[in-house]
Design an enzyme around this catalytic site. Structure first.
Site, PDB file in Angstrom:
ATOM      1  N   ASP A 101       0.828  -1.213   0.000  1.00 46.65           N
ATOM      2  CA  ASP A 101       0.000   0.000   0.000  1.00 46.65           C
ATOM      3  C   ASP A 101       0.856   1.254   0.000  1.00 46.65           C
ATOM      4  OD1 ASP A 101       0.712  -1.002   2.544  1.00 46.65           O
ATOM      5  OD2 ASP A 101      -0.718   0.297   3.532  1.00 46.65           O
ATOM      6  N   ASP A 104       7.173   3.964   2.940  1.00 49.25           N
ATOM      7  CA  ASP A 104       7.417   5.113   3.812  1.00 49.25           C
ATOM      8  C   ASP A 104       8.933   5.171   4.062  1.00 49.25           C
ATOM      9  OD1 ASP A 104       7.355   6.996   5.873  1.00 49.25           O
ATOM     10  OD2 ASP A 104       5.595   6.162   6.833  1.00 49.25           O
ATOM     11  N   ARG A 166      -9.241   1.682   7.919  1.00 49.54           N
ATOM     12  CA  ARG A 166      -8.855   0.925   6.716  1.00 49.54           C
ATOM     13  C   ARG A 166      -9.988   0.837   5.697  1.00 49.54           C
ATOM     14  NH1 ARG A 166      -3.903  -1.742   7.889  1.00 49.54           N
ATOM     15  NH2 ARG A 166      -3.662  -2.366  10.059  1.00 49.54           N
TER      16      ARG A 166
END
Ligand code: PRP
Ligand code: MN
Ligand code: MG
Length: 179
Positions: A101, A104, A166
């Site tokens: 997803d 980072d 979510r």
């Protein structure tokens, strides 16, 4: 210790949907003719993106899941990425697509790719819906990225904030309103 926050819309569901379709076309052309693609979804955050992306892919796929965790309940990254659940199948000689997803710091995707490449797949590719380059600690980049985003906490479309959010159909940014 909960901080008050609001969620501001960042990427609307329609925009995500269009990008998922265009990513699917790019991935299909890279894996053209592949009949045995193994899709590895990184739980939990990638589950909604993966569900939409594989339904947009005109390829035969098998699905596997791997669970890792780099964050607990807070937004602070821990030093180690923990492997919670490994694959249920051997990937030696297989064409593999990892679905994430968000990239980072890059620790999670780096760890997944290192772990899987050590198992000698024929091809190993990765796709991440979001990329937050400002926070990167590792040089890893996904082969395909949906959207590059600024250094803000995001939530929705599979991504949690303190385990919630979510199921939001869009991606929002977390705005702290009080401390
Ligand atoms: C989040 C996100 C990525 C990872 C990105 O997962 O879903 O997998 O962090 O961060 P990094 O690039 O700094 O490693 P998390 O560990 O929160 O688990 P979750 O998917 O279950 O929410
Ligand atoms: Mn994750
Ligand atoms: Mg998380």
């Amino acid at each position: 210790m909960d901080r008050a926050y609001e969620i501001l819309p960042m990427i609307p569901a329609e925009t995500i949907s269009l990008r998922v379709q265009s990513l699917a076309r790019e991935i299909e052309s890279d894996f053209a003719g592949c009949r045995n693609l193994l899709v590895v979804t990184v739980l939990r955050g990638a589950f909604i993106f993966a569900a939409d992306l594989v339904r947009a892919l005109d390829l035969e796929v098998e699905m596997e899941f791997m669970e890792l965790s780099s964050y607990g309940d807070s937004t602070q990254s821990r030093r180690q990425v923990e492997i919670v659940k490994d694959l249920g199948t051997d990937i030696k000689g297989r064409d593999v697509l990892v679905i994430e997803d968000i990239v980072d710091t890059g620790r999670t995707l780096t760890q997944v790719l290192e772990l899987l490449s050590a198992r000698a797949p024929a091809r190993l590719r990765s796709v991440a819906l979001l990329d937050k380059p400002a926070r990167r600690e590792m040089p890893t980049v996904a082969n395909w990225t949906g959207f590059e985003i600024p250094d803000e906490f995001v939530v929705g479309y599979g991504i949690d904030y303190a385990r919630k959010g979510r199921n939001l159909p869009y991606i929002g940014t977390v705005l702290f309103t009080k401390s």
